[in-house]
Design a protein around this motif. Sequence first.
Motif, short mmCIF file in Angstrom:
data_model
loop_
_atom_site.label_atom_id
_atom_site.label_comp_id
_atom_site.label_asym_id
_atom_site.label_seq_id
_atom_site.Cartn_x
_atom_site.Cartn_y
_atom_site.Cartn_z
N MET A 1 -20.00 56.72 28.48
CA MET A 1 -20.45 58.12 29.84
C MET A 1 -20.84 58.92 29.02
SD MET A 1 -19.17 56.18 32.76
CE MET A 1 -19.05 57.74 33.62
N THR A 2 -22.67 59.63 29.76
CA THR A 2 -22.85 60.47 29.12
C THR A 2 -23.33 61.42 29.40
OG1 THR A 2 -23.33 59.05 27.65
CG2 THR A 2 -24.84 61.55 27.78
N ILE A 3 -22.80 62.71 29.43
CA ILE A 3 -23.06 64.04 30.42
C ILE A 3 -24.39 65.50 29.85
CG2 ILE A 3 -21.82 66.16 31.53
CD1 ILE A 3 -19.32 64.70 31.35
N VAL A 4 -24.91 65.41 30.56
CA VAL A 4 -25.56 66.55 30.03
C VAL A 4 -26.27 67.39 31.33
CG1 VAL A 4 -28.36 66.95 30.06
CG2 VAL A 4 -27.90 64.50 29.37
N MET B 1 -17.73 67.90 17.27
CA MET B 1 -18.34 68.78 17.68
C MET B 1 -19.85 69.03 17.00
SD MET B 1 -18.17 72.21 20.28
CE MET B 1 -16.86 72.76 19.35
N GLU B 2 -21.07 69.51 17.72
CA GLU B 2 -21.92 69.67 16.73
C GLU B 2 -22.53 70.48 17.61
OE1 GLU B 2 -24.37 66.29 14.94
OE2 GLU B 2 -22.44 65.00 14.84
N GLY B 3 -23.58 71.44 16.55
CA GLY B 3 -24.29 72.15 17.03
C GLY B 3 -24.06 73.77 18.25
N HIS B 4 -22.61 73.84 17.68
CA HIS B 4 -21.71 75.00 18.06
C HIS B 4 -22.49 75.68 17.60
CE1 HIS B 4 -18.86 77.46 18.85
NE2 HIS B 4 -18.37 77.18 20.54
N GLN B 5 -22.82 75.95 16.45
CA GLN B 5 -23.06 77.33 15.80
C GLN B 5 -24.26 78.48 16.29
OE1 GLN B 5 -21.80 77.84 12.08
NE2 GLN B 5 -22.59 79.93 11.92
N ALA B 6 -25.55 77.34 16.31
CA ALA B 6 -26.73 77.11 16.86
C ALA B 6 -26.69 77.90 18.98
CB ALA B 6 -28.00 76.55 16.99
N GLY B 7 -26.16 76.80 19.34
CA GLY B 7 -25.37 76.68 20.69
C GLY B 7 -26.65 76.50 21.29
N GLU B 8 -28.61 76.06 20.53
CA GLU B 8 -29.42 75.28 21.20
C GLU B 8 -29.19 73.84 22.28
OE1 GLU B 8 -32.47 75.86 18.80
OE2 GLU B 8 -32.11 77.78 19.18
N VAL C 1 -25.77 71.01 22.33
CA VAL C 1 -24.65 71.17 21.40
C VAL C 1 -23.64 69.44 22.00
CG1 VAL C 1 -21.88 72.01 21.24
CG2 VAL C 1 -23.79 73.91 22.22
N LEU C 2 -23.13 69.41 20.76
CA LEU C 2 -22.70 67.44 21.39
C LEU C 2 -21.36 67.83 21.05
CD1 LEU C 2 -23.72 64.20 21.62
CD2 LEU C 2 -23.55 64.33 19.80
N VAL C 3 -20.35 67.02 22.47
CA VAL C 3 -19.36 67.27 21.92
C VAL C 3 -18.88 66.01 22.75
CG1 VAL C 3 -16.93 68.16 23.52
CG2 VAL C 3 -19.56 69.76 23.04
N ASP C 4 -17.75 65.52 21.66
CA ASP C 4 -17.69 63.77 21.06
C ASP C 4 -16.44 64.39 21.57
OD1 ASP C 4 -17.40 61.06 21.08
OD2 ASP C 4 -17.89 61.40 19.12
N VAL D 1 -21.15 64.98 25.69
CA VAL D 1 -21.34 65.79 26.65
C VAL D 1 -22.97 66.50 25.52
CG1 VAL D 1 -20.91 68.15 27.50
CG2 VAL D 1 -19.08 65.68 26.88
N HIS D 2 -23.84 66.34 26.37
CA HIS D 2 -25.06 67.29 25.71
C HIS D 2 -25.44 68.32 26.03
CE1 HIS D 2 -26.02 63.51 23.26
NE2 HIS D 2 -25.83 63.43 24.35
N ILE D 3 -24.50 69.43 26.23
CA ILE D 3 -24.98 70.70 26.39
C ILE D 3 -26.72 71.50 25.94
CG2 ILE D 3 -24.17 73.62 27.15
CD1 ILE D 3 -20.99 72.11 26.27
#
Length: 123
Positions: free
Chosen positions: A45-48, A78-85, A87-90, A96-98
């Motif tokens: 499943m992929t969530i955007v 999790m990747e991209g949390h630092q920048a916050g533009e 964020v990928l949560v596995d 989950v793509h935020i």
Amino acid sequence: MNKPKKFSEISSREKALLVANWLDEKQGEKIVVMDVEKMSSVTNMTIVVSARGTKHAKALADHLLDQAAKDSVEFLSMEGHQAGEWVLVDLNDVLVHIFLDELRDFYNLEGMWAEAPRVPLTL
């Protein structure tokens, strides 16, 4: 003696809907859940979801981690949390793509997964 299971035994679909509800609790916007099981070797499943800004994106990701820990939902990375533009949560079988809106439009994951069935949300 039986050792308790570390992670909840729920289906990918149930987990995705649970995660979508967690995102909704923190005012995640335009939540889309896609069933990519037959198209992806990486996840089921992929969530955007869209965030209003980088602080909101980080808050959504942090909320997911807190809730996952509380409900024994498996968290891998999790990747991209630092920048916050973006964020990928596995969560293993749920990714989950935020996104900030402009990046969401640019990367167009919903278009990339156009053939994936959308899961109706019961928020």
